[in-house]
Enzyme design. Sequence first.
Site, PDB file in Angstrom:
ATOM      1  N   LYS A   1       8.292  -5.636  10.255  1.00 51.12           N
ATOM      2  CA  LYS A   1       8.445  -5.065   9.188  1.00 51.12           C
ATOM      3  C   LYS A   1       9.903  -4.530   8.768  1.00 51.12           C
ATOM      4  CE  LYS A   1       3.966  -2.661   8.530  1.00 51.12           C
ATOM      5  NZ  LYS A   1       3.406  -1.211   8.007  1.00 51.12           N
TER       6      LYS A   1
ATOM      7  N   THR B   1       3.995   1.466  -0.767  1.00 51.30           N
ATOM      8  CA  THR B   1       4.833   1.801  -2.162  1.00 51.30           C
ATOM      9  C   THR B   1       4.074   2.223  -3.241  1.00 51.30           C
ATOM     10  OG1 THR B   1       5.870  -0.368  -1.422  1.00 51.30           O
ATOM     11  CG2 THR B   1       6.038  -0.052  -3.656  1.00 51.30           C
TER      12      THR B   1
ATOM     13  N   ARG C   1       2.246   8.395   6.790  1.00 49.59           N
ATOM     14  CA  ARG C   1       2.298   8.315   8.373  1.00 49.59           C
ATOM     15  C   ARG C   1       3.991   7.958   8.536  1.00 49.59           C
ATOM     16  NH1 ARG C   1      -0.757   3.437   9.780  1.00 49.59           N
ATOM     17  NH2 ARG C   1      -0.132   2.748   7.682  1.00 49.59           N
TER      18      ARG C   1
ATOM     19  N   LYS D   1       0.825  -1.070   0.087  1.00 51.31           N
ATOM     20  CA  LYS D   1      -0.048   0.068   0.088  1.00 51.31           C
ATOM     21  C   LYS D   1       0.812   1.275  -0.088  1.00 51.31           C
ATOM     22  CE  LYS D   1      -2.742   0.648   3.757  1.00 51.31           C
ATOM     23  NZ  LYS D   1      -1.761  -0.101   4.194  1.00 51.31           N
TER      24      LYS D   1
ATOM     25  N   PHE E   1      -3.455  -0.623   7.282  1.00 44.77           N
ATOM     26  CA  PHE E   1      -4.276  -1.762   7.102  1.00 44.77           C
ATOM     27  C   PHE E   1      -5.176  -1.817   6.030  1.00 44.77           C
ATOM     28  CE2 PHE E   1      -2.682  -2.278  11.617  1.00 44.77           C
ATOM     29  CZ  PHE E   1      -1.813  -3.280  11.406  1.00 44.77           C
TER      30      PHE E   1
ATOM     31  N   ALA F   1      -3.450   1.596  12.747  1.00 46.57           N
ATOM     32  CA  ALA F   1      -5.108   1.358  12.442  1.00 46.57           C
ATOM     33  C   ALA F   1      -6.017   0.507  12.827  1.00 46.57           C
ATOM     34  CB  ALA F   1      -5.153   1.584  10.929  1.00 46.57           C
TER      35      ALA F   1
ATOM     36  N   TRP G   1       7.092  -1.005  -7.870  1.00 52.03           N
ATOM     37  CA  TRP G   1       8.025  -1.571  -6.745  1.00 52.03           C
ATOM     38  C   TRP G   1       9.215  -1.736  -7.869  1.00 52.03           C
ATOM     39  CZ3 TRP G   1      11.118  -5.905  -7.218  1.00 52.03           C
ATOM     40  CH2 TRP G   1      11.859  -6.255  -5.999  1.00 52.03           C
TER      41      TRP G   1
ATOM     42  N   PHE H   1       3.080  -9.128  -9.443  1.00 52.43           N
ATOM     43  CA  PHE H   1       4.222  -9.762  -9.357  1.00 52.43           C
ATOM     44  C   PHE H   1       4.696 -10.731 -10.464  1.00 52.43           C
ATOM     45  CE2 PHE H   1       3.254  -8.715  -4.973  1.00 52.43           C
ATOM     46  CZ  PHE H   1       4.376  -9.072  -4.186  1.00 52.43           C
TER      47      PHE H   1
END
Length: 557
Positions: free
Chosen positions: A106, A74, A95, A72, A302, A274, A411, A383
């Site tokens: 993460k 990215t 954020r 998200k 999220f 969130a 990405w 992907f």
Amino acid sequence: MAYLSDIEIAQATKMKHIREIAAAAGVDEKYLEQYGNYKAKVDYSLLKESNRKDGKLILVTAITPTPAGEGKTTTTIGLSDGLKKIGKNVVVALREPSLGPVFGVKGGAAGGGYAQVVPMEDINLHFTGDFHAIGAANNLLAAMLDNHIYQGNALNIDPRRITWRRCVDMNDRQLRFVTDGLGGRVNGVPREDGYDITVASEIMAVFCLASSIADLKARLSRIVVAYTYDEKPVTAGDLKAVGAMAALLKDALKPNLVQTLEGTPAFVHGGPFANIAHGCNSVIATKMAMKLGDYAVTEAGFGADLGAEKFLDIKCRMADLTPSAVVVVATVRALKMHGGSPKTELGSENLETLEKGIPNLLRHVSNIKNVYKLPCVVAVNRFPTDTDAEIELVIEKCKALGVNVVLSTVWADGGAGGVALAEEVVRLCEEPNDFSFSYADELSIAEKIEAVTKRVYGGEGVNITPAAQKQIAQLEALGYGKCPICVAKTQYSFSDDPTKLGAPEGFTVTVRNVKVSAGAGFVVVLTGDIMTMPGLPRVPAAERIDVDDNGMISGLF
């Protein structure tokens, strides 16, 4: 083929001086407070003194998260770079990462691949000190509360009904429940206490919803920290803590300006979770992005049932914002997990499990279109293992809802991989919308919980425990019944059961605890087994993070 890690890509990028980024965004140097060459704070007086028309606001949200990942942040960054590539004046608002997840699961949260904000190491580690200021303000209030009781308790506070907890910006399960004030009378009054992670502190929510210093102080003064023996609320204002707390927060309240890898101006400011808070960056940063850009792109944490619901029902309601378009991010891999595919088999084509998982995406999309009445596009974060047949199935199912699907390769390709998404977003921003909330202010707390459960989660109803019913009655008697609600629940399911993947039906949501965040202006509804202090995983990301003799950091990803 060997891929560079996120941190290697970020470190290989030649950043522009922050003064150049500020100039491109239209920020006069008189508003700029530099933190070195590549990050700065922008004084909030810019909002009052600029007469520029606000740009269009774009929200990026996602399907229900899975271990397969959705991308998200990215996508948010790549979309912004894509808008810049097609000649649009754009500013992104994100954020700040919490140290807890950075060192936990993460390992970093500044985007990924060729769609990142930089300097990524600084953003992930301390940044400009905002979270430390928030933690200090939180813990000053806790210290003043306990000191008041120790010095004679003139406010008649019941130590068994203290609701204010200390905080630290780290995943530390050992601190969830503690006993403090031990060691004899001179060391305080013994009582049960506990810690939340800083991003779950109400100070963080207040910080992110405040529109000015005056509003910040008004919100801080309303924070309920305890109740008296005769069950009256005691506030930070009653403890005379507000001025000192605001003094700690005054510089932190100024939004942080950085840049994407492609030089797009980016505000990174505030970061409530969130699943246990409202999950959006600061109102001041969002409004500044709208003031400086023709397009302001932001995200909410999220899935859309958590971050987007709170962005729309809480942040937009309080800050008088109307989004022009919403992007729902999905991956074929994550949808296959929702359909029952194990993580080890996501690289193989499986139309059957994909079809079973797609209803998760469709429910989120339907909510944005039909509950909130906003224009929407699905961004499929592609992907290399996704097959054309799988992509076609997603497109076909979304078309039935009247929503376009755009493939995103940000990405791997940066802004160039977000051009098609940017063009669709620009088209959607010109469409009329009839933005609506999922519930009205006038509804009771229980009715609001039921509205979100049925209209957004797709549940059948709500089970409110007797203890929570009593809490609701007390809060409504104290005048908090008209506040919006902030539902704390698992991020892994529409329901309050993390094992119910996809788009479950016929479930009820159990409400175990209801409390007021009077400073933030909402009522927190805790469901399931949600916790406000995470723990570290078996193998924390911290084990892989290091720094060499030249100060070069490695292991952030």
